[in-house]
Design a protein around this motif. Structure first.
Motif, mmCIF file in Angstrom:
data_model
loop_
_atom_site.group_PDB
_atom_site.id
_atom_site.type_symbol
_atom_site.label_atom_id
_atom_site.label_comp_id
_atom_site.label_asym_id
_atom_site.label_seq_id
_atom_site.Cartn_x
_atom_site.Cartn_y
_atom_site.Cartn_z
ATOM 1 N N LEU A 104 -12.400 -26.040 -1.124
ATOM 2 C CA LEU A 104 -12.980 -25.339 -0.866
ATOM 3 C C LEU A 104 -13.848 -25.457 -0.036
ATOM 4 O O LEU A 104 -14.027 -25.381 0.788
ATOM 5 N N TYR A 105 -15.635 -25.629 -0.938
ATOM 6 C CA TYR A 105 -16.644 -26.213 0.033
ATOM 7 C C TYR A 105 -16.129 -27.243 0.527
ATOM 8 O O TYR A 105 -17.077 -26.816 1.803
ATOM 9 N N THR A 106 -15.520 -27.446 0.643
ATOM 10 C CA THR A 106 -15.200 -29.134 1.242
ATOM 11 C C THR A 106 -14.435 -28.752 3.141
ATOM 12 O O THR A 106 -14.665 -29.577 3.739
ATOM 13 N N ASP A 309 -1.425 -25.113 -17.373
ATOM 14 C CA ASP A 309 -2.510 -25.256 -17.502
ATOM 15 C C ASP A 309 -3.109 -24.457 -15.884
ATOM 16 O O ASP A 309 -1.964 -25.092 -14.858
ATOM 17 N N VAL A 310 -4.100 -24.109 -16.241
ATOM 18 C CA VAL A 310 -4.306 -23.008 -15.111
ATOM 19 C C VAL A 310 -5.645 -24.002 -14.031
ATOM 20 O O VAL A 310 -6.018 -24.722 -14.833
ATOM 21 N N VAL A 311 -6.058 -23.320 -13.312
ATOM 22 C CA VAL A 311 -7.199 -23.357 -12.444
ATOM 23 C C VAL A 311 -8.124 -23.154 -13.761
ATOM 24 O O VAL A 311 -8.876 -23.971 -13.082
ATOM 25 N N GLY A 312 -8.729 -22.217 -13.793
ATOM 26 C CA GLY A 312 -9.905 -21.765 -14.537
ATOM 27 C C GLY A 312 -10.636 -20.954 -13.408
ATOM 28 O O GLY A 312 -10.569 -20.352 -12.269
ATOM 29 N N GLU A 313 -12.156 -21.220 -13.987
ATOM 30 C CA GLU A 313 -13.199 -19.921 -12.884
ATOM 31 C C GLU A 313 -13.149 -20.681 -12.271
ATOM 32 O O GLU A 313 -13.356 -21.711 -12.054
ATOM 33 N N ILE A 314 -13.127 -19.582 -10.984
ATOM 34 C CA ILE A 314 -13.652 -20.650 -9.415
ATOM 35 C C ILE A 314 -15.122 -19.278 -8.569
ATOM 36 O O ILE A 314 -14.361 -17.727 -9.074
ATOM 37 N N PRO A 315 -16.086 -19.529 -9.376
ATOM 38 C CA PRO A 315 -16.967 -18.766 -9.242
ATOM 39 C C PRO A 315 -16.982 -17.886 -7.992
ATOM 40 O O PRO A 315 -16.440 -18.406 -6.215
ATOM 41 N N SER A 316 -17.194 -16.953 -7.907
ATOM 42 C CA SER A 316 -17.716 -16.758 -6.186
ATOM 43 C C SER A 316 -19.258 -16.836 -5.541
ATOM 44 O O SER A 316 -19.645 -17.002 -6.334
ATOM 45 N N GLY A 317 -18.972 -16.763 -4.208
ATOM 46 C CA GLY A 317 -20.375 -16.920 -3.621
ATOM 47 C C GLY A 317 -20.692 -18.295 -2.787
ATOM 48 O O GLY A 317 -19.561 -19.096 -3.471
ATOM 49 N N LEU A 318 -21.474 -18.738 -2.733
ATOM 50 C CA LEU A 318 -22.245 -19.711 -1.958
ATOM 51 C C LEU A 318 -23.362 -20.444 -3.050
ATOM 52 O O LEU A 318 -23.689 -19.333 -3.483
ATOM 53 N N LYS A 319 -23.034 -21.730 -3.296
ATOM 54 C CA LYS A 319 -24.289 -22.840 -3.838
ATOM 55 C C LYS A 319 -25.296 -23.066 -2.765
ATOM 56 O O LYS A 319 -25.049 -23.691 -2.102
ATOM 57 N N ALA A 320 -26.926 -23.294 -3.750
ATOM 58 C CA ALA A 320 -27.845 -23.722 -2.903
ATOM 59 C C ALA A 320 -27.551 -25.542 -2.737
ATOM 60 O O ALA A 320 -27.132 -25.492 -3.452
ATOM 61 N N LYS A 420 -15.282 -13.363 -1.283
ATOM 62 C CA LYS A 420 -14.374 -12.392 -2.207
ATOM 63 C C LYS A 420 -12.891 -12.735 -2.993
ATOM 64 O O LYS A 420 -13.000 -12.085 -4.155
ATOM 65 N N ILE A 421 -11.949 -13.673 -2.775
ATOM 66 C CA ILE A 421 -10.689 -13.733 -3.056
ATOM 67 C C ILE A 421 -10.212 -14.938 -3.890
ATOM 68 O O ILE A 421 -9.662 -14.755 -4.162
ATOM 69 N N GLY A 422 -11.819 -16.404 -4.285
ATOM 70 C CA GLY A 422 -11.435 -16.649 -4.863
ATOM 71 C C GLY A 422 -11.401 -16.529 -6.039
ATOM 72 O O GLY A 422 -10.279 -17.580 -6.800
ATOM 73 N N SER A 423 -11.992 -15.612 -6.590
ATOM 74 C CA SER A 423 -11.776 -15.274 -8.040
ATOM 75 C C SER A 423 -9.806 -14.717 -8.247
ATOM 76 O O SER A 423 -9.714 -14.694 -10.118
ATOM 77 N N LEU A 424 -9.523 -14.619 -7.739
ATOM 78 C CA LEU A 424 -7.941 -14.297 -7.926
ATOM 79 C C LEU A 424 -7.419 -15.325 -8.512
ATOM 80 O O LEU A 424 -6.294 -14.784 -8.636
ATOM 81 N N PHE A 425 -7.687 -16.412 -7.627
ATOM 82 C CA PHE A 425 -6.755 -17.685 -8.252
ATOM 83 C C PHE A 425 -7.145 -18.238 -9.214
ATOM 84 O O PHE A 425 -6.744 -19.656 -9.163
ATOM 85 N N GLU A 426 -7.652 -17.515 -10.708
ATOM 86 C CA GLU A 426 -7.800 -18.522 -12.113
ATOM 87 C C GLU A 426 -7.266 -18.826 -12.691
ATOM 88 O O GLU A 426 -7.015 -19.360 -13.133
ATOM 89 N N ASP A 427 -5.915 -17.717 -12.813
ATOM 90 C CA ASP A 427 -4.768 -18.209 -12.768
ATOM 91 C C ASP A 427 -3.887 -18.684 -12.126
ATOM 92 O O ASP A 427 -2.248 -19.369 -12.724
#
Length: 782
Positions: A104-106, A309-320, A420-427
């Motif tokens: 997603l960052y890419t 097997d699922v995607v797992g944790e998707i952190p919200s927000g942008l990294k420095a 906002k909605i990235g974390s909703l796709f953890e499963d």
């Protein structure tokens, strides 16, 4: 249709006369080096504006952006492409062996950079399967699971996934920044033409082979197995073998999820393709499948019940932003260059396709800079290497996108998803993402249809395609690319090394000269051989050019020169024998006179005096006869510099035969040889050829080897009294010949003619064949 006729009446033009008639100038249109340096250092308002607009194209088109014409199309297109970015970004991140959030960052930062610096209006920058698998091969090679094994509870060994994934991100970012630097440097030095060495069959064969790598890498998610990691040549084969061994361990729930998702995606995408003219927007089935799969997995508890097997944790927000690890540059140097070249090749080919379709221009050098900046800036924000995607670009163009504002809108949608909605796709099951990858490979697998098409059109291009595909499959992506480029270069070399050579003949009643082997009406002109090569003469084919010239013309220059030297040697020996014989005769006469003078015959004094007078008179007459013979011998022998011994039919005469000629018979043989020589002058071994015209109209440049070869042709053929002429020489080649010192007293510029027809008319006029010239008038019917 009525025949069109044209009539040409002009004088025969050689190079000297052409310069006079066409008024060739000696001035230079190009500015001198000093002037160019001075101009480049000059600073002015218009020049500064031009530099800014060329390096930052958005400043040129954004102020003139028409909201009325473009806004609606760009909005719809941007939303459609943004929706595609979400599933593809997460799916392709798995190909790069990274967590989905980095996909997603890419899909965010590089798109914004390309919006500012790019020149194509329709391509969609972001993740792409081929580049992703190239990044993945590097990250898995430098950061394999075996390097991150830790001791778990109960003495078991587990992989430290967090540490492994963090190191893989560092590797991917370092590789991306280095690839971007390569692209920027190539763009700054105006090296955009480098992509021309990647032919279309090579690129298509490489992407097809890469698609096979992508396909195999995703099978483990489809079947829910964990094959061993292989690197280097034949790694694809080893992975397939290992997957086959693990098939009995397939997780049925993951296979069912994969098959259901795959079926839905294929059906709806085919519907989109069939009804694309009627649908205002393509059905975003990828996004729908992701949402549905996430909801079903979460509420049905499939993760806990069936260990999907699922995607797992998707952190919200942008990294420095973070600087890449420069210590990794040396380890990824070759891979970064390969990624830079392949990414640019895919990008510029798509960009030029859309530019040609919609009537605008794409700057190849600026595209290198734009792509390089997208990668370099993205690498600081934990993105991996990007290029344009065919599927997203087609959607962006077909849904009404007119400018890169559509890319800006798509990046805003991705930004909202990340925040906002990235974390909703953890499963979200990884098997669903792999099916999205599979479905998007359809276009690449369609490239297998290139094989029958190339078989019919060009077998050399087919060979390039097959070698590229095979080397990519067997030798992996990096070595495969190197081998395919090397092989492609070899085909170019071999094509120029083995051109088609032909003897040309005149089509009666025209000034056309065609290959006599392919055109029945093309007839050779008696005594004139016209020779042409289908490609430029340079150091790789110069020797073959000379060999084929002798073969096609039927004149073996080596044998002719050898025969000429033998004949000259025989003539010299005969002359020496005649000299020796004359000296012997003279000595005999002197001895006879001396013997008579000192004789002891008892004759009367008066009789002795008379006899002396008589003997002296006879001696003088015989001496005069010898002198006359020597004079005639010299006149008929080497004193005549025009005798062409190489053309004599008796060059194979045995040494004993020539040595047996004595006395007056020797004089007769010399006279006879001279007579045959004059009669056969200008005929090479009885072929009747007296002139050769070299048609070099296909030659675009000459090197030192070419100049030397042409000089040798003029010298060697001239020694056997064959006239050599050049025809159809381009102006730039003439200048190169002059610079190389080709023209001289023995090779004047008057031997160089504008066309083959000019050379032929000159030769015929020189020989006085007026009747034949009348038959070759330039009254041409079309």
């Amino acid at each position: 249709m009525k025949e069109i006729e044209y009539f040409v009446q002009r004088e025969v033009l050689d190079e000297i006369r052409l310069d006079e008639v066409a008024q060739k100038g000696t001035w230079s249109v190009k500015p001198r080096l000093g002037e160019r340096v001075k101009e480049s250092l000059r600073c002015s308002g218009p020049r500064l504006k031009h530099i800014l607009l060329s390096w930052i194209p958005v400043l040129g088109w954004l102020p003139r952006y028409s909201f009325r014409e473009n806004a609606v199309g760009d909005l719809i297109s941007g939303c459609s492409v943004g929706i595609m970015h979400l599933p593809q970004g997460m799916a392709y991140a798995l190909l790069a062996s990274l967590r989905p959030v980095f996909g997603l960052y890419t899909s965010l930062y590089p798109v914004l950079v390309y919006f500012i610096f790019g020149t194509s209006r329709h391509i969609s920058i972001g993740t792409f399967a081929v580049i992703s698998i190239m990044i993945g091969s590097v990250t898995e090679r430098l950061a394999p699971d075996s390097n991150f094994i830790v001791n778990g509870t109960n003495g078991t060994e587990t992989v430290n996934l967090d540490e492994r994934d963090a190191y893989r991100v560092q590797i991917a970012c370092s590789l991306t920044v280095l690839a971007g630097i390569f692209q920027i440097l190539l763009g700054v030095v105006r090296f955009g033409f480098v992509v021309t060495y990647l032919s279309e069959p090579l690129v298509r064969g490489y992407t097809t082979g890469s698609a096979c790598h992508v396909c195999v890498s995703q099978l483990k998610y489809l079947f829910g197995v964990s094959p061993a990691r292989f690197a280097g040549p034949l790694s694809l084969i080893y992975t397939l073998v290992d997957l086959c061994k693990l098939l009995p361990q397939t997780k049925v729930p993951e296979l069912v999820v994969s098959l259901v998702a795959l079926s839905v995606l294929i059906v709806v995408k085919e519907v989109n393709a069939c009804y694309r003219q009627k649908l205002p927007l393509p059905v975003p089935i990828e996004l729908i499948v992701i949402i549905a799969a996430t909801i079903i997995t979460h509420f049905c508890g499939l993760t806990d019940k069936y260990y999907i097997d699922v995607v797992g944790e998707i952190p919200s927000g942008l990294k420095a932003p973070r600087a890449p690890d420069a210590t990794l540059f040396s380890k990824v140097l070759g891979d970064a260059f390969a990624v830079a070249i392949v990414g640019y090749a895919i990008n510029i080919s798509l960009g030029k396709t859309f530019a040609l379709k919609h009537g605008y221009k794409v700057d190849s050098n600026q595209e290198l800079v734009a792509l390089g900046l997208s990668n370099t800036v993205g690498g600081f924000f934990q993105c991996y290497s990007v290029t344009s995607s065919l599927s997203r670009s087609l959607v962006q163009e077909s849904t009404g996108g007119k400018t890169q504002v559509a890319g800006l809108i798509s990046s805003i949608i991705v930004l909202i998803a990340v925040l906002k909605i990235g974390s909703l796709f953890e499963d979200l099951p990884k098997a669903v993402l792999s099916t999205i990858v599979f479905v998007n490979l359809k276009g690449m697998f369609k490239q297998f249809m290139d094989v029958p098409s190339l078989w019919k059109t060009n077998k050399v291009d087919l060979l390039v395609w097959l070698v590229t595909f095979t080397s990519t499959i067997l030798l992996n992506l990096d070595l495969g690319l190197a081998v395919s480029i090397g092989f492609s270069m070899l085909t170019v070399i071999f094509r120029t090394q083995l051109p088609h050579y032909s003897i040309l003949g005149n089509v009666p009643g025209t000034d056309l000269y065609l290959d006599t082997e392919k055109y029945k009406e093309a007839k050779e002109i008696p005594g004139i051989k016209i020779f042409r090569s289908s490609t430029t003469i340079y150091y790789t084919n110069a020797e073959m050019y000379l060999e084929v010239l002798q073969e096609k013309s039927g004149i073996e220059i080596g044998k002719l020169l050898t025969a000429k030297k033998k004949q000259q040697a025989k003539q010299k020996r005969k002359q020496e024998k005649e000299k020796k014989k004359a000296k012997k005769e003279e000595k005999k006469q002197k001895k006879a006179v001396k013997h008579l003078a000192n004789g002891t015959f008892s004759l009367k004094e008066s009789e002795i005096s008379k006899r002396k007078v008589s003997e002296e008179t006879n001696g003088q007459r015989q001496g005069n006869g010898v002198a006359l013979t020597l004079k005639e011998t010299t006149a008929n022998g080497l004193g005549n510099g025009q005798v062409n011994w190489a053309y004599q039919p008796d060059t194979t005469m045995s040494e004993s035969d020539s040595d047996s000629d004595t006395g007056c018979h020797g004089d007769e043989s010399i006279t006879q040889v001279s007579h045959h020589s004059d009669e056969g002058k200008g005929r090479a071994c009885g072929s009747g050829t007296h002139s050769i015209i070299l048609d070099i109209s296909t030659t675009s440049f000459v090197d030192s080897v070419t100049v030397k070869t042409l000089k040798n042709i003029f010298r060697d053929f001239g020694e056997v009294d064959l006239e050599i002429y050049l025809a159809g020489c381009q102006a730039c080649v003439v200048e190169q010949l002059e610079t190389a010192g080709f023209f001289s007293e023995s090779i004047p510029k008057s031997r160089l003619f504008v066309t083959v027809h000019d050379a032929v008319l000159h030769i015929l006029n020189k020989l006085g064949q007026k009747d034949f010239m009348l038959d070759m008038s330039c009254n041409t019917q079309m």
